[in-house]
Motif scaffolding. Sequence first.
Motif, PDB file in Angstrom:
ATOM      1  N   GLY A   1      76.219 -53.934  62.276  1.00  0.00           N
ATOM      2  CA  GLY A   1      77.084 -52.774  62.347  1.00  0.00           C
ATOM      3  C   GLY A   1      78.001 -52.592  61.173  1.00  0.00           C
ATOM      4  O   GLY A   1      78.979 -51.832  61.247  1.00  0.00           O
ATOM      5  N   THR A   2      77.705 -53.257  60.058  1.00  0.00           N
ATOM      6  CA  THR A   2      78.559 -53.158  58.877  1.00  0.00           C
ATOM      7  C   THR A   2      77.716 -53.303  57.624  1.00  0.00           C
ATOM      8  O   THR A   2      76.516 -53.605  57.697  1.00  0.00           O
ATOM      9  CB  THR A   2      79.662 -54.236  58.917  1.00  0.00           C
ATOM     10  N   ALA A   3      78.314 -53.106  56.478  1.00  0.00           N
ATOM     11  CA  ALA A   3      77.607 -53.270  55.205  1.00  0.00           C
ATOM     12  C   ALA A   3      77.652 -54.729  54.786  1.00  0.00           C
ATOM     13  O   ALA A   3      78.730 -55.330  54.706  1.00  0.00           O
ATOM     14  CB  ALA A   3      78.229 -52.391  54.134  1.00  0.00           C
ATOM     15  N   ILE A   4      76.485 -55.287  54.523  1.00  0.00           N
ATOM     16  CA  ILE A   4      76.380 -56.637  53.969  1.00  0.00           C
ATOM     17  C   ILE A   4      75.993 -56.478  52.509  1.00  0.00           C
ATOM     18  O   ILE A   4      74.941 -55.912  52.202  1.00  0.00           O
ATOM     19  CB  ILE A   4      75.319 -57.487  54.700  1.00  0.00           C
ATOM     20  N   THR A   5      76.844 -56.960  51.617  1.00  0.00           N
ATOM     21  CA  THR A   5      76.608 -56.824  50.186  1.00  0.00           C
ATOM     22  C   THR A   5      76.364 -58.197  49.576  1.00  0.00           C
ATOM     23  O   THR A   5      77.144 -59.127  49.808  1.00  0.00           O
ATOM     24  CB  THR A   5      77.804 -56.164  49.480  1.00  0.00           C
ATOM     25  N   LEU A   6      75.303 -58.306  48.806  1.00  0.00           N
ATOM     26  CA  LEU A   6      74.972 -59.554  48.122  1.00  0.00           C
ATOM     27  C   LEU A   6      74.922 -59.309  46.622  1.00  0.00           C
ATOM     28  O   LEU A   6      74.225 -58.416  46.152  1.00  0.00           O
ATOM     29  CB  LEU A   6      73.617 -60.084  48.597  1.00  0.00           C
ATOM     30  N   ASP A   7      75.687 -60.088  45.880  1.00  0.00           N
ATOM     31  CA  ASP A   7      75.644 -60.074  44.417  1.00  0.00           C
ATOM     32  C   ASP A   7      75.197 -61.444  43.940  1.00  0.00           C
ATOM     33  O   ASP A   7      75.862 -62.452  44.230  1.00  0.00           O
ATOM     34  CB  ASP A   7      77.024 -59.764  43.829  1.00  0.00           C
ATOM     35  N   LEU A   8      74.073 -61.475  43.225  1.00  0.00           N
ATOM     36  CA  LEU A   8      73.581 -62.709  42.621  1.00  0.00           C
ATOM     37  C   LEU A   8      73.784 -62.601  41.117  1.00  0.00           C
ATOM     38  O   LEU A   8      73.337 -61.637  40.493  1.00  0.00           O
ATOM     39  CB  LEU A   8      72.102 -62.909  42.936  1.00  0.00           C
ATOM     40  N   ALA A   9      74.449 -63.586  40.541  1.00  0.00           N
ATOM     41  CA  ALA A   9      74.822 -63.491  39.129  1.00  0.00           C
ATOM     42  C   ALA A   9      74.213 -64.585  38.270  1.00  0.00           C
ATOM     43  O   ALA A   9      74.664 -64.830  37.159  1.00  0.00           O
ATOM     44  CB  ALA A   9      76.354 -63.524  38.989  1.00  0.00           C
ATOM     45  N   ASP A  10      73.179 -65.242  38.766  1.00  0.00           N
ATOM     46  CA  ASP A  10      72.514 -66.281  37.985  1.00  0.00           C
ATOM     47  C   ASP A  10      71.414 -65.675  37.118  1.00  0.00           C
ATOM     48  O   ASP A  10      70.771 -64.686  37.494  1.00  0.00           O
ATOM     49  CB  ASP A  10      71.929 -67.351  38.903  1.00  0.00           C
ATOM     50  N   ASP A  11      71.192 -66.291  35.984  1.00  0.00           N
ATOM     51  CA  ASP A  11      70.157 -65.835  35.058  1.00  0.00           C
ATOM     52  C   ASP A  11      68.815 -66.419  35.492  1.00  0.00           C
ATOM     53  O   ASP A  11      68.268 -67.330  34.881  1.00  0.00           O
ATOM     54  CB  ASP A  11      70.505 -66.269  33.632  1.00  0.00           C
ATOM     55  N   LEU A  12      68.292 -65.865  36.589  1.00  0.00           N
ATOM     56  CA  LEU A  12      67.026 -66.311  37.145  1.00  0.00           C
ATOM     57  C   LEU A  12      65.997 -65.193  37.015  1.00  0.00           C
ATOM     58  O   LEU A  12      66.364 -64.024  36.878  1.00  0.00           O
ATOM     59  CB  LEU A  12      67.207 -66.664  38.627  1.00  0.00           C
ATOM     60  N   PRO A  13      64.715 -65.510  37.073  1.00  0.00           N
ATOM     61  CA  PRO A  13      63.698 -64.462  37.002  1.00  0.00           C
ATOM     62  C   PRO A  13      63.911 -63.429  38.106  1.00  0.00           C
ATOM     63  O   PRO A  13      64.278 -63.785  39.237  1.00  0.00           O
ATOM     64  CB  PRO A  13      62.383 -65.230  37.193  1.00  0.00           C
ATOM     65  N   PRO A  14      63.684 -62.147  37.830  1.00  0.00           N
ATOM     66  CA  PRO A  14      63.891 -61.107  38.838  1.00  0.00           C
ATOM     67  C   PRO A  14      63.169 -61.379  40.149  1.00  0.00           C
ATOM     68  O   PRO A  14      63.721 -61.131  41.231  1.00  0.00           O
ATOM     69  CB  PRO A  14      63.365 -59.847  38.150  1.00  0.00           C
ATOM     70  N   ALA A  15      61.948 -61.903  40.075  1.00  0.00           N
ATOM     71  CA  ALA A  15      61.205 -62.176  41.309  1.00  0.00           C
ATOM     72  C   ALA A  15      61.934 -63.209  42.160  1.00  0.00           C
ATOM     73  O   ALA A  15      61.949 -63.107  43.404  1.00  0.00           O
ATOM     74  CB  ALA A  15      59.796 -62.653  40.987  1.00  0.00           C
ATOM     75  N   ARG A  16      62.527 -64.200  41.511  1.00  0.00           N
ATOM     76  CA  ARG A  16      63.263 -65.235  42.247  1.00  0.00           C
ATOM     77  C   ARG A  16      64.534 -64.667  42.861  1.00  0.00           C
ATOM     78  O   ARG A  16      64.881 -64.989  44.003  1.00  0.00           O
ATOM     79  CB  ARG A  16      63.592 -66.404  41.316  1.00  0.00           C
ATOM     80  N   LEU A  17      65.230 -63.810  42.126  1.00  0.00           N
ATOM     81  CA  LEU A  17      66.435 -63.191  42.657  1.00  0.00           C
ATOM     82  C   LEU A  17      66.111 -62.356  43.900  1.00  0.00           C
ATOM     83  O   LEU A  17      66.832 -62.419  44.907  1.00  0.00           O
ATOM     84  CB  LEU A  17      67.093 -62.311  41.594  1.00  0.00           C
ATOM     85  N   HIS A  18      65.029 -61.597  43.852  1.00  0.00           N
ATOM     86  CA  HIS A  18      64.640 -60.787  45.003  1.00  0.00           C
ATOM     87  C   HIS A  18      64.229 -61.670  46.187  1.00  0.00           C
ATOM     88  O   HIS A  18      64.512 -61.342  47.340  1.00  0.00           O
ATOM     89  CB  HIS A  18      63.504 -59.842  44.623  1.00  0.00           C
ATOM     90  N   GLU A  19      63.567 -62.787  45.888  1.00  0.00           N
ATOM     91  CA  GLU A  19      63.185 -63.719  46.948  1.00  0.00           C
ATOM     92  C   GLU A  19      64.421 -64.293  47.635  1.00  0.00           C
ATOM     93  O   GLU A  19      64.484 -64.366  48.872  1.00  0.00           O
ATOM     94  CB  GLU A  19      62.338 -64.840  46.360  1.00  0.00           C
ATOM     95  N   LEU A  20      65.418 -64.674  46.838  1.00  0.00           N
ATOM     96  CA  LEU A  20      66.653 -65.210  47.401  1.00  0.00           C
ATOM     97  C   LEU A  20      67.370 -64.156  48.241  1.00  0.00           C
ATOM     98  O   LEU A  20      67.882 -64.462  49.323  1.00  0.00           O
ATOM     99  CB  LEU A  20      67.572 -65.705  46.281  1.00  0.00           C
ATOM    100  N   ALA A  21      67.404 -62.931  47.739  1.00  0.00           N
ATOM    101  CA  ALA A  21      68.045 -61.855  48.492  1.00  0.00           C
ATOM    102  C   ALA A  21      67.308 -61.604  49.809  1.00  0.00           C
ATOM    103  O   ALA A  21      67.935 -61.404  50.861  1.00  0.00           O
ATOM    104  CB  ALA A  21      68.092 -60.583  47.653  1.00  0.00           C
TER     105      ALA A  21
END
Length: 256
Positions: A18-38
């Motif tokens: 019922g609310t906004a969940i915001t995730l900011d990832l700031a590590d210099d990781l490959p885009p595919a890995r960042l999306h997997e973590l998200a």
Amino acid sequence: MPAAMIRPGLCRVEQIMGTAITLDLADDLPPARLHELADEVFAWMREVDARFSTYKEDSEVCRFDRGEVLLSEASTDLRFVLEACADLWGATDGFFDAYATGRLDPSGFVKGWAAQVASDRLLAAGAANHCVNAGGDVRVRGFSPAGEPWRIGIRHPWDAMATCLVLAGTDLAVATSGVYERGRHVLDPRRGAPAGGLRSVTVVGSDLGVADAYATAALAMGAGGIGWLDRLGDHTHAVVTDDARQFHSTALPLTV
């Protein structure tokens, strides 16, 4: 920091609980890995919502409350939350009460706990620089994409477009409980009536579930919650009263 040195990272927002969940990832990781973590973070938050929502009749917490699930049959997560709520009841002199409304509602702990678990998992997975914001309950670690400490704005309790304080840090759990969105939804369990005296309470510590529960408990205490917060040696806080007075710990990590 020069623009070329800013890490692109990833930012994603989803509506869960019922609310906004915001995730900011700031590590210099490959885009595919960042999306997997998200994906993993948001899958976890949806799992928590499905299990602990008091608005979904088939959630485990609702079925447990109706006696359809025995404690011996409960999931590991539900047993953990029930035990944590019992401990927090004792630590807050009964002002954090998951049964204050007459039925089981651990929401004052669950949202912060879920975001804390998400942050812990990101850290273990090698994403040491991130911000998880679960509807104003915020867990930050490391540095922002610009290489600076994360900045966390505390919403002004009478102006949704303004902040009353801004915090900064590289390892903070910041939970805010207030009456400006849902009205006086927090009950004083001793009176069985909506708590009054405080407009918003922000608690800063190292564990977001505990900070979330402490903020809820202090709001339930009313004006007496300020003195109770002052005695918490391992947490800092900021409070706005119903008559617009502001109080905060001297050690609160404020910035401009």
